[in-house]
Design an enzyme around this catalytic site. Structure first.
Site, PDB file in Angstrom:
ATOM      1  N   TYR A   1      45.724  43.970  67.869  1.00 10.72           N
ATOM      2  CA  TYR A   1      46.683  44.153  66.549  1.00 10.72           C
ATOM      3  C   TYR A   1      47.780  43.499  66.460  1.00 10.72           C
ATOM      4  CZ  TYR A   1      49.754  47.497  64.116  1.00 10.72           C
ATOM      5  OH  TYR A   1      50.527  48.180  63.155  1.00 10.72           O
TER       6      TYR A   1
ATOM      7  N   PHE B   1      48.548  37.420  34.634  1.00 11.62           N
ATOM      8  CA  PHE B   1      47.263  37.820  35.232  1.00 11.62           C
ATOM      9  C   PHE B   1      47.419  39.506  35.311  1.00 11.62           C
ATOM     10  CE2 PHE B   1      44.265  39.322  38.358  1.00 11.62           C
ATOM     11  CZ  PHE B   1      43.194  38.966  37.390  1.00 11.62           C
ATOM     12  N   THR B   2      46.467  40.146  35.169  1.00 11.59           N
ATOM     13  CA  THR B   2      46.570  41.631  34.915  1.00 11.59           C
ATOM     14  C   THR B   2      47.505  42.162  36.141  1.00 11.59           C
ATOM     15  OG1 THR B   2      44.405  41.887  35.789  1.00 11.59           O
ATOM     16  CG2 THR B   2      44.613  41.959  33.375  1.00 11.59           C
TER      17      THR B   2
ATOM     18  N   ASP C   1      50.702  30.625  41.913  1.00 11.80           N
ATOM     19  CA  ASP C   1      49.348  31.472  42.392  1.00 11.80           C
ATOM     20  C   ASP C   1      48.566  30.253  42.782  1.00 11.80           C
ATOM     21  OD1 ASP C   1      47.274  32.993  42.383  1.00 11.80           O
ATOM     22  OD2 ASP C   1      47.787  34.102  40.764  1.00 11.80           O
TER      23      ASP C   1
ATOM     24  N   LYS D   1      38.970  34.601  46.330  1.00 13.84           N
ATOM     25  CA  LYS D   1      38.844  33.432  45.841  1.00 13.84           C
ATOM     26  C   LYS D   1      38.713  32.120  46.490  1.00 13.84           C
ATOM     27  CE  LYS D   1      40.200  35.479  41.349  1.00 13.84           C
ATOM     28  NZ  LYS D   1      39.020  35.493  40.401  1.00 13.84           N
TER      29      LYS D   1
ATOM     30  N   ARG E   1      36.505  40.493  28.016  1.00 17.74           N
ATOM     31  CA  ARG E   1      37.902  40.068  28.169  1.00 17.74           C
ATOM     32  C   ARG E   1      38.570  39.976  26.595  1.00 17.74           C
ATOM     33  NH1 ARG E   1      40.084  40.543  33.732  1.00 17.74           N
ATOM     34  NH2 ARG E   1      39.749  42.387  32.506  1.00 17.74           N
TER      35      ARG E   1
ATOM     36  N   PHE F   1      39.594  49.563  30.402  1.00 15.44           N
ATOM     37  CA  PHE F   1      38.559  48.675  30.919  1.00 15.44           C
ATOM     38  C   PHE F   1      37.527  49.002  32.304  1.00 15.44           C
ATOM     39  CE2 PHE F   1      39.980  45.640  33.931  1.00 15.44           C
ATOM     40  CZ  PHE F   1      41.423  45.845  33.563  1.00 15.44           C
TER      41      PHE F   1
HETATM   42  N1  F0G Z   1      45.840  35.953  40.752  1.00 14.67           N
HETATM   43  C1  F0G Z   1      44.610  35.455  40.197  1.00 14.67           C
HETATM   44  C2  F0G Z   1      44.855  34.153  39.324  1.00 14.67           C
HETATM   45  C3  F0G Z   1      43.465  36.226  40.352  1.00 14.67           C
HETATM   46  O1  F0G Z   1      42.696  35.746  39.466  1.00 14.67           O
HETATM   47  C4  F0G Z   1      43.521  37.383  40.921  1.00 14.67           C
HETATM   48  C5  F0G Z   1      42.377  38.151  41.028  1.00 14.67           C
HETATM   49  C6  F0G Z   1      44.601  37.739  41.493  1.00 14.67           C
HETATM   50  C7  F0G Z   1      45.825  37.078  41.573  1.00 14.67           C
HETATM   51  C8  F0G Z   1      44.550  39.244  42.621  1.00 14.67           C
HETATM   52  O2  F0G Z   1      43.690  39.087  43.546  1.00 14.67           O
HETATM   53  O3  F0G Z   1      41.882  40.381  43.150  1.00 14.67           O
HETATM   54  O4  F0G Z   1      42.686  39.610  45.533  1.00 14.67           O
HETATM   55  O5  F0G Z   1      44.032  41.259  44.430  1.00 14.67           O
HETATM   56  N2  F0G Z   1      41.186  38.140  40.043  1.00 14.67           N
HETATM   57  C9  F0G Z   1      40.153  39.060  40.282  1.00 14.67           C
HETATM   58  C10 F0G Z   1      39.179  38.430  38.869  1.00 14.67           C
HETATM   59  C11 F0G Z   1      40.242  40.362  40.107  1.00 14.67           C
HETATM   60  O6  F0G Z   1      38.119  39.048  38.822  1.00 14.67           O
HETATM   61  O7  F0G Z   1      39.500  37.645  38.051  1.00 14.67           O
HETATM   62  P1  F0G Z   1      42.867  40.228  44.279  1.00 14.67           P
END
Ligand code: F0G
Length: 488
Positions: free
Chosen positions: A86, A138-139, A229, A272, A395, A461
Site C-alpha cells: 500500500y 478536451f471533453t 497535457d 495513451k 466526433r 454520445f
Molecule cells: N487528455 C487527452 C488529450 C485525452 O485524449 C484524454 C483521453 C484525456 C486527457 C483523459 O484521459 O481517458 O485517461 O481519463 N482521451 C480518450 C480518447 C478518452 O478516446 O481520446 P483518460
C-alpha cells in the site's frame, strides 16, 4: 541504441513510402469478422451508436487509442516483478525515477487515469470565474474545469479547424489572441494556460516548439502558470523532430526536455502515453506539488500508487522510457499518414495534414447530402461499421449539446475518428479498412441520416440511441452483396 534516421523511416528500393513495423507480434488475439447482415443487426441493436457495440461484434476496434495499445515484452515482463504494498512500494520508486529521467521532473503524483489528474489540478488551481486558456479543449478537461467553477477559452489559430491544410502545427496557440485575452481580463483572472500536446479533438494535431517558447515568454511576463497535457506527447515529439526546423538532429530526450522547460507542470493519461492504464502529474515546482499533494490520497489512493495497480505502475515505468525511442513513437503517425495519403489520393475527404491518434474522415464532405440535423458523422460511423466491421468514433453534432431552447448546437466539424491504437494493427488491416472506406465513398449516396430514439440529457454520445431514416442500411447491404458476393 537510438534510431539514427532522422525521420525514423526505412527507405525502400521502389521509392514508395511504406510504414514498417519495427517490432514483431508474439501474442495475438483472435478477431471476429461477422457477415454484413449480422453487423447490420448489431448496429441496429446498438442504436447506431458505436460506443454500444459489443467488442465481439467488432473486427478492427478503432474507437480509441486509450487503454488499447499494445505493450512491449519488457513491459509485460516488468509486471511480473511488481512490489505489492500500500505504501512505499519499490515499483513506485521505479516510476518516480522514470518520470525524473524521461520528463526531467522532480515531483510526481500518481493518479488512476488522465481525467483524475484533471480533477486534482482543477480542484487545486481553478476557482469560480477563473479562465483556463487553451489551444483546444478536451471533453473531460473542460468538464473538470467547469465543475470547479472555471471557464475554458480556446485560443487556437485560424488554421486549426480547417479540414484541408498543410500547416505542420495546427495545434499552435494564437499568441495574439492570448495577449488580448490577458489584457482584456487581467492576468489574475487566468488560472493557467493549458497546452494540449497532439491536440485530440482537432485531429491529433501538434504544436511547435517555437509556439511553446512564445507562449512561455508571454506567461513569464504576466506571471501566469503553464500546464501541459502530455497524454499525446509521443506524436507531438515525433512531429517536432520531423517537421520543425532545427530539431531533426536532436534526440527525442533533448526535444522532450526542452518542451518540459517551457511548462510549470504537466499531466498525462498513461492509457495513451505509456500504453498502460493510469496517469500522473509532474512538476519541478515544490509549491505546485504541495498545492495538489493532499488531494491524491483523498481522491485517488496513497501517494505511492494513486489508484493504479502496482503491475500497471511497473509497466508504466518501462513504457515511459520507450517514449524516447523513435521506432516506438514513429509507428503510429507513419501508419496514420499511410491511410491519410491513400484517402487523399482517391479524393476522399479527410483531415490533413495527417496527425497522431487517428485518421479523421470528414463526414460533411463524405456524405454532403446528409444535413447536420441528421448527424452525418454518426451516420458515417454506422455505415463504416456495417460495411467493414471497423468501429470508429463519431466526433460531430451527436458529441455536441443542445442550447437552452432545446436546439442542437451544430459541431464546428463533422468527423469520423478512426483511431490507431499503438502497435496493434498490421498494414494489411489498415489496407482492408482503406479498401472498404473507398467502396463506401463510391456508394456514398446510399448512406442516409439518423434520428434520435433515446437521447440522454448529458454526454448523449456515450449511451444515446438512434435509428436510420428511410432504412438506408438495407440498401447498403444489398449493394455490398452485389459487389462482394459472399465475402464477409
Ligand atoms: N487528455 C487527452 C488529450 C485525452 O485524449 C484524454 C483521453 C484525456 C486527457 C483523459 O484521459 O481517458 O485517461 O481519463 N482521451 C480518450 C480518447 C478518452 O478516446 O481520446 P483518460
Amino acid at each position: 541504441m537510438e534510431n539514427t534516421q532522422k525521420d525514423g523511416k526505412v527507405r525502400f528500393f521502389s521509392g514508395k513510402e511504406i510504414p514498417l513495423e519495427m517490432h514483431k507480434v508474439r501474442v495475438v488475439q483472435k478477431l471476429n469478422l461477422l457477415p454484413i447482415e449480422e453487423r447490420k443487426k448489431a448496429i441496429e441493436e446498438a442504436g447506431f451508436n458505436t460506443f454500444l457495440l459489443q467488442n465481439k461484434d467488432v473486427f478492427l476496434d478503432m474507437l480509441t487509442d486509450s487503454g488499447t495499445n499494445a505493450m512491449s515484452d519488457n513491459q509485460v515482463a516488468a509486471m511480473m516483478v511488481a512490489d505489492d504494498s500500500y505504501a512505499g512500494s519499490f515499483s513506485y520508486t521505479k516510476l518516480e525515477k522514470a518520470v525524473a529521467d524521461v520528463f526531467n521532473q522532480k515531483y510526481f503524483l500518481p493518479v488512476h487515469q488522465g481525467r483524475a489528474a484533471e480533477h486534482i489540478i482543477s480542484q487545486a488551481f481553478v476557482t469560480k470565474g477563473k479562465i483556463v486558456a487553451t489551444n483546444y479543449h478536451f471533453t473531460t478537461t473542460k468538464a473538470h474545469i467547469e465543475l470547479a467553477g472555471g471557464k475554458v477559452v480556446e485560443i487556437y489559430t485560424d488554421e486549426a479547424l480547417k479540414i484541408k491544410s498543410d500547416h505542420p502545427f495546427k495545434g499552435n496557440m494564437d499568441t495574439k489572441k492570448l495577449e488580448d485575452l490577458i489584457n482584456s481580463n487581467g492576468a489574475s483572472s487566468i488560472a493557467f494556460i493549458r497546452f494540449e500536446a497532439g491536440t485530440n479533438l482537432i485531429g491529433g494535431q501538434p504544436f511547435s516548439m517555437q509556439n511553446m517558447k512564445d507562449v512561455w515568454k508571454i506567461s513569464r511576463r504576466h506571471n501566469i502558470k503553464v500546464l501541459m497535457d502530455i497524454s499525446l506527447i509521443n506524436e507531438n515529439l515525433y512531429f517536432i523532430k520531423t517537421r520543425e526546423k532545427g530539431y531533426g538532429d536532436k534526440s527525442i530526450r533533448e526535444i522532450l526536455h526542452e518542451m518540459m522547460s517551457y511548462t510549470d507542470f504537466a499531466y498525462f493519461s498513461g492509457r495513451k502515453v505509456s500504453c498502460t492504464r493510469g496517469g500522473g502529474i509532474c512538476t519541478n515546482d515544490k509549491a505546485i506539488y504541495m498545492q495538489m499533494r493532499d488531494l491524491v490520497p483523498l481522491f485517488e489512493g496513497f501517494l505511492t500508487y494513486g489508484g493504479m495497480s502496482v503491475r500497471e505502475i511497473e509497466a508504466m515505468a518501462v513504457g515511459l522510457y520507450e517514449t524516447l525511442d523513435m521506432n516506438v513513437i514513429s509507428h503510429s503517425p507513419q501508419f496514420i499518414k499511410y491511410a491519410v495519403d491513400a484517402f487523399v489520393e482517391k479524393g476522399i475527404p479527410v483531415v490533413t495534414p495527417a496527425g497522431g491518434l487517428g485518421c479523421h474522415l470528414d463526414a460533411g464532405g463524405f456524405i454532403p447530402h446528409v444535413p447536420q440535423t441528421e448527424y452525418p458523422a454518426g451516420a458515417l460511423a454506422a455505415a463504416v461499421y456495417i460495411i467493414s466491421g471497423v468501429r470508429g468514433m463519431e466526433r460531430g453534432t451527436i458529441s455536441s449539446v443542445r442550447d437552452e431552447n432545446g436546439n442542437d448546437i451544430p459541431a464546428d466539424v463533422e468527423l469520423l475518428r478512426l483511431a490507431f491504437p499503438r502497435r496493434v494493427f498490421t498494414l494489411s488491416q489498415v489496407k482492408y479498412m482503406e479498401d472498404r472506406v473507398t467502396w463506401l465513398y463510391k456508394n456514398r449516396e446510399l448512406v442516409g441520416g439518423l434520428e434520435w430514439v433515446e437521447e440522454p440529457p448529458v454526454l448523449r454520445f456515450f449511451v444515446g440511441k438512434l435509428k436510420a431514416k428511410a432504412n438506408w442500411p438495407e440498401k447498403l447491404v444489398k449493394q455490398f452483396r452485389k459487389d462482394f458476393g459472399d465475402s464477409l
